[in-house]
Design an enzyme around this catalytic site. Sequence first.
Site, PDB file in Angstrom:
ATOM      1  N   SER A 148     -68.184  23.035 -35.750  1.00  0.00           N
ATOM      2  CA  SER A 148     -67.752  23.737 -36.962  1.00  0.00           C
ATOM      3  C   SER A 148     -66.591  24.664 -36.626  1.00  0.00           C
ATOM      4  O   SER A 148     -66.556  25.261 -35.552  1.00  0.00           O
ATOM      5  CB  SER A 148     -68.923  24.551 -37.522  1.00  0.00           C
ATOM      6  OG  SER A 148     -68.468  25.413 -38.542  1.00  0.00           O
ATOM      7  N   GLY A 159     -69.809  22.193 -40.198  1.00  0.00           N
ATOM      8  CA  GLY A 159     -70.950  21.829 -39.363  1.00  0.00           C
ATOM      9  C   GLY A 159     -72.058  21.171 -40.166  1.00  0.00           C
ATOM     10  O   GLY A 159     -72.677  20.194 -39.727  1.00  0.00           O
ATOM     11  N   CYS A 172     -77.816  32.127 -43.534  1.00  0.00           N
ATOM     12  CA  CYS A 172     -78.249  31.375 -44.710  1.00  0.00           C
ATOM     13  C   CYS A 172     -79.698  31.702 -45.053  1.00  0.00           C
ATOM     14  O   CYS A 172     -80.135  31.508 -46.159  1.00  0.00           O
ATOM     15  CB  CYS A 172     -78.100  29.885 -44.508  1.00  0.00           C
ATOM     16  SG  CYS A 172     -77.535  29.422 -42.896  1.00  0.00           S
ATOM     17  N   ASN A 222     -78.893  28.996 -33.030  1.00  0.00           N
ATOM     18  CA  ASN A 222     -78.099  30.027 -33.689  1.00  0.00           C
ATOM     19  C   ASN A 222     -78.812  31.372 -33.803  1.00  0.00           C
ATOM     20  O   ASN A 222     -78.172  32.409 -33.854  1.00  0.00           O
ATOM     21  CB  ASN A 222     -77.660  29.560 -35.075  1.00  0.00           C
ATOM     22  CG  ASN A 222     -78.761  28.887 -35.853  1.00  0.00           C
ATOM     23  OD1 ASN A 222     -79.409  27.963 -35.364  1.00  0.00           O
ATOM     24  ND2 ASN A 222     -78.999  29.342 -37.055  1.00  0.00           N
ATOM     25  N   THR A 278     -59.210  13.248 -49.033  1.00  0.00           N
ATOM     26  CA  THR A 278     -57.962  13.706 -48.427  1.00  0.00           C
ATOM     27  C   THR A 278     -58.253  14.797 -47.409  1.00  0.00           C
ATOM     28  O   THR A 278     -58.988  15.744 -47.699  1.00  0.00           O
ATOM     29  CB  THR A 278     -57.017  14.234 -49.532  1.00  0.00           C
ATOM     30  OG1 THR A 278     -56.777  13.158 -50.437  1.00  0.00           O
ATOM     31  CG2 THR A 278     -55.703  14.724 -48.939  1.00  0.00           C
TER      32      THR A 278
HETATM   33  C1  LIG Z   1     -76.481  25.608 -35.363  1.00  0.00           C
HETATM   34  C2  LIG Z   1     -75.702  25.497 -36.631  1.00  0.00           C
HETATM   35  N1  LIG Z   1     -75.506  24.292 -37.193  1.00  0.00           N
HETATM   36  C3  LIG Z   1     -74.806  24.135 -38.326  1.00  0.00           C
HETATM   37  C4  LIG Z   1     -74.241  25.209 -38.980  1.00  0.00           C
HETATM   38  C5  LIG Z   1     -73.495  24.984 -40.251  1.00  0.00           C
HETATM   39  O1  LIG Z   1     -72.120  24.992 -40.066  1.00  0.00           O
HETATM   40  P1  LIG Z   1     -71.146  25.227 -41.317  1.00  0.00           P
HETATM   41  O2  LIG Z   1     -71.315  26.649 -41.715  1.00  0.00           O
HETATM   42  O3  LIG Z   1     -69.783  24.937 -40.789  1.00  0.00           O
HETATM   43  O4  LIG Z   1     -71.538  24.278 -42.382  1.00  0.00           O
HETATM   44  C6  LIG Z   1     -74.414  26.483 -38.438  1.00  0.00           C
HETATM   45  C7  LIG Z   1     -73.852  27.672 -39.113  1.00  0.00           C
HETATM   46  O5  LIG Z   1     -74.580  28.484 -39.681  1.00  0.00           O
HETATM   47  C8  LIG Z   1     -75.160  26.628 -37.234  1.00  0.00           C
HETATM   48  O6  LIG Z   1     -75.373  27.834 -36.697  1.00  0.00           O
END
Ligand SMILES: Cc1ncc(COP(=O)(O)O)c(C=O)c1O
Lengths: 392, 124
Positions: A204, A76, A330, A156, A242
């Site tokens: 994602s 993502g 995160c 999120n 790849t």
């Molecule tokens: C709204 C949102 N966007 C992007 C991401 C990032 O995705 P990925 O963990 O696959 O890099 C997340 C995941 O934490 C998300 O919740």
Amino acid sequence: MNDSQMRRVYLDHNATTPVHPEVLGAMLPYYKEKFGNASSIHGFGKEIKVALEESREKVAKSINATSNEIYFTGGGTESDNLAIKGTAFANRKKGKHIITSKIEHHAILESCKFLEKEGFEIAYLPVDKSGFVDPDDLKKALRKDTILVSIMYANNEVGTIEPVEELAKIAKDNGVYFHTDAVQAMGKIPADVQKLNVDMLSVSGHKIYGPKGVGAIYIRKGTRIIPWSHGGSHERSRRAGTENVPGIVGLAKALEIVHKEMEEQSKHLRNLTETFYRKLTQAIPDVFLNGHLEKRIPNTLSLSFKAVEGESIILSLDLKGVAVSTGSACASGSLEPSHVLSAMGIAPELAQAAIRFSFGRDNTMEDVDYVVKILPEIVSRLRSMSPLYANK
Amino acid sequence: MYSAKVMDHFQNPRNVGQIENPDGVGHVGNPVCGDIMELYIKVEDNHIIEAKFKTFGCGAAIATSSMITELVKGKSLEDAEKISKRTVAEALDGLPPNKMHCSNLAADALQKAIEDYRSRKKNI
Ligand SMILES: Cc1ncc(COP(=O)(O)O)c(C=O)c1O
Ligand code: FES
């Protein structure tokens, strides 16, 4: 009680999900006998190329796109980076103004910050107390030199669903590209790119019972965008490298499953979260919902427990086998209150007291009852220690 | 991520609560994260004979609060003053790097409580 006896309840599906057994089953051959490189012209490569294109077709179908509008990425975050930076640099002759919101994932916000250093101007739209972007704010923020609008489909941390269809229409009427981060929305609410009228959409794998480190981006035919990683001509030269074929096969399978089971899962999750919310607020006083009880992805509930700091709840629940988080995974190493809750105007002490419960397909009503049983004691213990809570 | 000692003090914090008619009170907020601590002390013959706390904060904040009430008990004011955030962190077998600031809370509350005690005494 030792670990093996303790009930374990995972309520952190917005951080990541377990890989669905069928997904894993679909992936395994691509680690074993089907190991070829999709770019090779021999038989080992050709069968992989076929699998790759079948996967692309599945992804396209799940969002009502055509397969040549789907590009696989490393997740993502990478999809978001490509959408923001790739569109910005491809269209900078037209303008350097980009509009996003204050509650986006860091993949968007940090990409925008990077662009600011490169001379782009970014407008960060506010949200109301439930986390909604107001379409009128978008109208007001649009300028002649606006080249891109990026607003997430579902948040999120609090689960709020943004009025993407309406927002995208405003952008389209003004000839501006529209991107949406649908990472948390996929499989939970319908995501039809024609109906939503978006030009780009990020997906994602690991949020939808697929593997980590793989994602996809939908890029509407005709969209001006430059690649962000350079190299071979993979993914029609929009994403060199790849292909992670087992991952891609898994992502496609996962999307197929969550798409097929969306209605049933949505009901299941709404039932769990609504029951959880009702029982918990009956059992514990001074609990506040962050977000909107109706217009949210059905698996997510953000609740603030007055006068109790979030991390102390996480630790206490963890000791009882229950996994939750404060906000985005995160951000859990960070000390700042959540940018999402701040933007919603939640008072700092309540923002610090927020816990995100994100349910998943394997959760049951027994899980709900277990947490409703143990949480009141945890909260009252922590409140008895808190200088912010007048003990009654 | 936390040491066993931190988790022990988090789960079984010592000396939670308030002291009625305390001799000194330290009330501090952590500007980094917004966490809050109140420390109450009772002093006799220049020695801290009792300490209690209330804390709104993370696991580390609660553990350091608990630990400092143990560390000060029975100490002369001069010795208590020497207790730094390092002392508290070390007594808990260390804190994760991004949680070091949490021990400020307890150390600052202690200094404030002692200051408060001294200024009260002066005003008698
Ligand atoms: C709204 C949102 N966007 C992007 C991401 C990032 O995705 P990925 O963990 O696959 O890099 C997340 C995941 O934490 C998300 O919740
Ligand atoms: S994060 Fe605030 S004191 Fe630890």
